[in-house]
Design a protein around this motif. Structure first.
Motif, PDB file in Angstrom:
ATOM      1  N   THR A 113       0.839  -1.195   0.000  1.00 49.13           N
ATOM      2  CA  THR A 113       0.000   0.000   0.000  1.00 49.13           C
ATOM      3  C   THR A 113       0.878   1.250   0.000  1.00 49.13           C
ATOM      4  O   THR A 113       1.932   1.272   0.641  1.00 49.13           O
ATOM      5  CB  THR A 113      -0.919   0.011   1.230  1.00 49.13           C
ATOM      6  OG1 THR A 113      -1.711  -1.179   1.242  1.00 49.13           O
ATOM      7  CG2 THR A 113      -1.854   1.207   1.202  1.00 49.13           C
ATOM      8  N   VAL A 137      -3.292   4.166  -2.358  1.00 45.93           N
ATOM      9  CA  VAL A 137      -3.434   3.158  -3.408  1.00 45.93           C
ATOM     10  C   VAL A 137      -2.859   1.832  -2.916  1.00 45.93           C
ATOM     11  O   VAL A 137      -1.929   1.812  -2.112  1.00 45.93           O
ATOM     12  CB  VAL A 137      -2.728   3.579  -4.719  1.00 45.93           C
ATOM     13  CG1 VAL A 137      -3.353   4.834  -5.295  1.00 45.93           C
ATOM     14  CG2 VAL A 137      -1.246   3.789  -4.501  1.00 45.93           C
ATOM     15  N   GLN A 138      -3.440   0.760  -3.393  1.00 44.88           N
ATOM     16  CA  GLN A 138      -2.960  -0.574  -3.038  1.00 44.88           C
ATOM     17  C   GLN A 138      -2.591  -1.333  -4.303  1.00 44.88           C
ATOM     18  O   GLN A 138      -3.327  -1.299  -5.295  1.00 44.88           O
ATOM     19  CB  GLN A 138      -4.028  -1.340  -2.248  1.00 44.88           C
ATOM     20  CG  GLN A 138      -3.551  -2.682  -1.702  1.00 44.88           C
ATOM     21  CD  GLN A 138      -4.483  -3.250  -0.644  1.00 44.88           C
ATOM     22  OE1 GLN A 138      -5.408  -2.582  -0.203  1.00 44.88           O
ATOM     23  NE2 GLN A 138      -4.234  -4.483  -0.230  1.00 44.88           N
ATOM     24  N   PHE A 139      -1.427  -1.968  -4.272  1.00 44.33           N
ATOM     25  CA  PHE A 139      -0.954  -2.786  -5.381  1.00 44.33           C
ATOM     26  C   PHE A 139      -1.192  -4.260  -5.064  1.00 44.33           C
ATOM     27  O   PHE A 139      -0.987  -4.707  -3.938  1.00 44.33           O
ATOM     28  CB  PHE A 139       0.562  -2.618  -5.577  1.00 44.33           C
ATOM     29  CG  PHE A 139       1.003  -1.346  -6.231  1.00 44.33           C
ATOM     30  CD1 PHE A 139       0.152  -0.262  -6.399  1.00 44.33           C
ATOM     31  CD2 PHE A 139       2.309  -1.222  -6.695  1.00 44.33           C
ATOM     32  CE1 PHE A 139       0.578   0.902  -6.999  1.00 44.33           C
ATOM     33  CE2 PHE A 139       2.753  -0.056  -7.292  1.00 44.33           C
ATOM     34  CZ  PHE A 139       1.887   1.009  -7.446  1.00 44.33           C
ATOM     35  N   TYR A 141       0.236  -7.796  -7.129  1.00 45.76           N
ATOM     36  CA  TYR A 141       1.179  -8.109  -8.198  1.00 45.76           C
ATOM     37  C   TYR A 141       1.698  -9.544  -8.031  1.00 45.76           C
ATOM     38  O   TYR A 141       1.641 -10.122  -6.936  1.00 45.76           O
ATOM     39  CB  TYR A 141       2.358  -7.123  -8.154  1.00 45.76           C
ATOM     40  CG  TYR A 141       3.036  -7.095  -6.799  1.00 45.76           C
ATOM     41  CD1 TYR A 141       4.088  -7.951  -6.489  1.00 45.76           C
ATOM     42  CD2 TYR A 141       2.603  -6.217  -5.799  1.00 45.76           C
ATOM     43  CE1 TYR A 141       4.687  -7.944  -5.242  1.00 45.76           C
ATOM     44  CE2 TYR A 141       3.193  -6.203  -4.550  1.00 45.76           C
ATOM     45  CZ  TYR A 141       4.228  -7.070  -4.270  1.00 45.76           C
ATOM     46  OH  TYR A 141       4.798  -7.076  -3.031  1.00 45.76           O
ATOM     47  N   ILE A 203      -6.112  -0.491 -13.378  1.00 48.46           N
ATOM     48  CA  ILE A 203      -6.404   0.473 -12.318  1.00 48.46           C
ATOM     49  C   ILE A 203      -7.894   0.385 -11.992  1.00 48.46           C
ATOM     50  O   ILE A 203      -8.737   0.496 -12.885  1.00 48.46           O
ATOM     51  CB  ILE A 203      -6.041   1.903 -12.750  1.00 48.46           C
ATOM     52  CG1 ILE A 203      -4.547   1.984 -13.092  1.00 48.46           C
ATOM     53  CG2 ILE A 203      -6.401   2.910 -11.657  1.00 48.46           C
ATOM     54  CD1 ILE A 203      -4.151   3.292 -13.769  1.00 48.46           C
ATOM     55  N   ARG A 212     -11.050   0.868  -1.783  1.00 46.59           N
ATOM     56  CA  ARG A 212     -10.194   0.020  -2.613  1.00 46.59           C
ATOM     57  C   ARG A 212     -10.344  -1.461  -2.255  1.00 46.59           C
ATOM     58  O   ARG A 212     -10.237  -2.338  -3.116  1.00 46.59           O
ATOM     59  CB  ARG A 212      -8.731   0.449  -2.476  1.00 46.59           C
ATOM     60  CG  ARG A 212      -8.125   0.215  -1.108  1.00 46.59           C
ATOM     61  CD  ARG A 212      -6.681   0.694  -1.044  1.00 46.59           C
ATOM     62  NE  ARG A 212      -5.984   0.217   0.141  1.00 46.59           N
ATOM     63  CZ  ARG A 212      -5.931   0.858   1.289  1.00 46.59           C
ATOM     64  NH1 ARG A 212      -6.549   2.037   1.417  1.00 46.59           N
ATOM     65  NH2 ARG A 212      -5.273   0.354   2.322  1.00 46.59           N
ATOM     66  N   VAL A 230      -3.890  -1.893  -9.461  1.00 52.37           N
ATOM     67  CA  VAL A 230      -3.753  -0.718  -8.599  1.00 52.37           C
ATOM     68  C   VAL A 230      -5.161  -0.235  -8.264  1.00 52.37           C
ATOM     69  O   VAL A 230      -5.895   0.208  -9.147  1.00 52.37           O
ATOM     70  CB  VAL A 230      -2.964   0.404  -9.293  1.00 52.37           C
ATOM     71  CG1 VAL A 230      -2.791   1.588  -8.347  1.00 52.37           C
ATOM     72  CG2 VAL A 230      -1.616  -0.095  -9.784  1.00 52.37           C
ATOM     73  N   ILE A 279      -2.127   8.504 -10.963  1.00 47.34           N
ATOM     74  CA  ILE A 279      -1.614   7.142 -10.741  1.00 47.34           C
ATOM     75  C   ILE A 279      -0.755   6.704 -11.924  1.00 47.34           C
ATOM     76  O   ILE A 279       0.325   6.129 -11.755  1.00 47.34           O
ATOM     77  CB  ILE A 279      -2.785   6.161 -10.509  1.00 47.34           C
ATOM     78  CG1 ILE A 279      -3.408   6.397  -9.128  1.00 47.34           C
ATOM     79  CG2 ILE A 279      -2.314   4.703 -10.630  1.00 47.34           C
ATOM     80  CD1 ILE A 279      -4.716   5.670  -8.918  1.00 47.34           C
ATOM     81  N   LEU A 283       3.124   5.613 -11.892  1.00 47.22           N
ATOM     82  CA  LEU A 283       3.601   4.336 -12.425  1.00 47.22           C
ATOM     83  C   LEU A 283       4.748   4.564 -13.415  1.00 47.22           C
ATOM     84  O   LEU A 283       5.694   3.765 -13.480  1.00 47.22           O
ATOM     85  CB  LEU A 283       2.450   3.584 -13.101  1.00 47.22           C
ATOM     86  CG  LEU A 283       1.338   3.080 -12.167  1.00 47.22           C
ATOM     87  CD1 LEU A 283       0.185   2.497 -12.982  1.00 47.22           C
ATOM     88  CD2 LEU A 283       1.856   2.030 -11.180  1.00 47.22           C
TER      89      LEU A 283
END
Length: 458
Positions: A113, A137-139, A141, A203, A212, A230, A279, A283
């Motif tokens: 995050t 924002v939270q990733f 992956y 996104i 989110r 994201v 965002i 990135l």
């Protein structure tokens, strides 16, 4: 939906204990041993799995049985025990620990995050003269396996969030505090898996009063199949945004009945679109190393998509209209009314899919589906319009996973909750695979769909 392993064992054992009281005490077998086991299982569950309020009737029944294990009781008490047992079983079953959909993709999922500040934008939701826009924002992956794995919590800061979510949904906060026990399919701060790079990017934009976290199942499914996802909290539009220093951006978007509500919503959707653009710029800085990050050099900035639920759907369309870097657009029961008229009339260039409930005619925005159809007629990319019967507005997020009772207390349709989530997320994955990945397999579902279709599941 599920009970935890020791909850199941505990309830089975107290059911056995209740059955023992059908017999006279001299005919009961291994009563002392049984109640020693019940007490041991209770302790293991209490300290290993953590207690939750839904299990209180079961806890109290177990204690009552232990203190009465060697007594003959009246027929009235026997009846009470079995009614009590029914209640003790039903409550934790109907308000269970959420079980996230299983993942069958290639990659283990990592999550992290970030708190990002856009110093170029003034925060118009507040009266602070020097306040600038900041978002969380939270990733999710593809990550590398490691010895120690810590599950990403479904919700952070559960006590704060339980209060605001309960206020938004008009239900007691105790109904969702057990969400802290949910085990997601992702793990905190894993190292990224280089074999998955370069990562296509999706996104996700939530709806009004959303957050989110409410699209965790979709994010995990996509990341498990090789995407960077994201998800953003649109500050002051989200149910609650919590920043690392403990400060909050509370919900300030309740403008129902406001005489200038349409104008405000359009100003708001511009803010949301700017969040998405910000965002993308962040990135780009991650990819080039301007922002030091474990994903430096791992991203494919030529394959960016947006997905949005409700107001997030309108946000996704506007972002696609404004930004040619976006290559595909997913609308999850998307709300089109706040969009500028020129966007509807000009359409967008990207492949577009709308997945939604059968009708909006019973909502405050009955023209929404007409606007979706008009947008698609005017758009230049391949598009798909899917209605899924038995769904309502909140089927297009994680809400159906919360409880078998969700359809009675939330805007969730008759379709089995986990089934609807799995179906919508699978269609979403197939759409992104077909339109975002190079040389991907053709979608089995989407190839059967033309301009408009309805998927019917019994």
């Amino acid at each position: 939906f599920k009970l935890s392993p020791f909850e199941i064992i505990y309830i089975v054992l107290i059911a056995w204990g209740a059955l023992q009281h059908l017999y006279k005490k001299e005919k009961r077998k291994n009563s002392i041993l049984l109640y020693k086991i019940i007490f041991s299982i209770f302790l293991i569950h209490f300290f290993l799995e953590q207690y939750r309020w839904q299990m209180l009737p079961a806890y109290l029944l177990g204690i009552t049985l232990i203190f009465n294990y060697n007594k003959n009781i009246s027929h009235a008490m026997k009846t009470l025990f079995f009614v009590w047992l029914l209640i003790a079983t039903l409550i934790p079953t109907l308000i269970p620990i959420i079980k996230m959909p299983p993942l069958r993709g290639e990659y283990i999922v990592g999550s992290t995050t970030h708190h990002w500040i856009d110093a170029q934008r003034k925060e118009w939701f507040t009266d602070e003269p020097n306040d600038v826009r900041q978002i969380m924002v939270q990733f999710w992956y593809p990550g590398k396996k490691q010895k120690t794995l810590i599950n990403t919590p479904y919700l952070d800061n559960i006590n704060l969030r339980a209060e605001t979510m309960a206020k938004a949904g008009k239900f007691p906060k105790q109904l969702i505090k057990h969400l802290e026990l949910t085990k997601t399919n992702s793990y905190l701060d894993l190292q990224a898996d280089p074999t998955a790079a370069p990562l296509p990017i999706v996104i996700i934009s939530h709806g009004i009063t959303g957050m989110r976290h409410i699209h965790t199942a979709l994010a995990e499914k996509l990341s498990n199949n090789g995407y960077l996802v994201v998800a953003v909290d649109h500050s002051y539009d989200a149910n609650l945004t919590i920043f690392p220093d403990g400060s909050i951006a509370d919900y300030k978007s309740d403008i129902t009945g406001h005489s200038d509500s349409v104008t405000i919503r359009r100003k708001q959707i511009n803010t949301r679109e700017s969040d998405v653009s910000f965002i993308i710029s962040q990135l780009q800085k991650i990819q080039t190393g301007i922002i030091k990050h474990q994903l430096n050099g791992f991203l494919d900035l030529d394959r960016i998509a947006v997905a949005g639920h409700s107001y997030g759907g309108g946000t996704s369309v506007l972002a696609s209209y404004q930004n040619t870097q976006i290559k595909a657009t997913l609308l999850l029961d998307g709300w089109m009314n706040p969009l500028p008229q020129k966007v509807i009339e000009n359409g967008i260039d990207q492949p577009l899919i709308y997945i939604g409930r059968p009708k909006w005619s019973d909502s405050d925005y009955p023209t929404n589906t007409d606007l979706v159809a008009k947008l698609m007629d005017n758009s230049k990319g391949k598009n798909y319009y899917l209605n899924i019967s038995g769904t309502l507005h909140l089927n297009y997020c994680d809400a159906p996973l919360f409880s078998p009772l969700a359809k009675h207390v939330l805007d969730v349709g008759e379709m089995n909750g986990p089934k609807s989530v799995n179906l919508i997320n699978e269609i979403s994955l197939q759409f992104f695979d077909q339109h975002l990945r190079a040389n991907s397999k053709q979608s089995k579902i989407l190839n059967k769909i033309e301009k408009h279709d309805e998927i019917v599941f019994n």
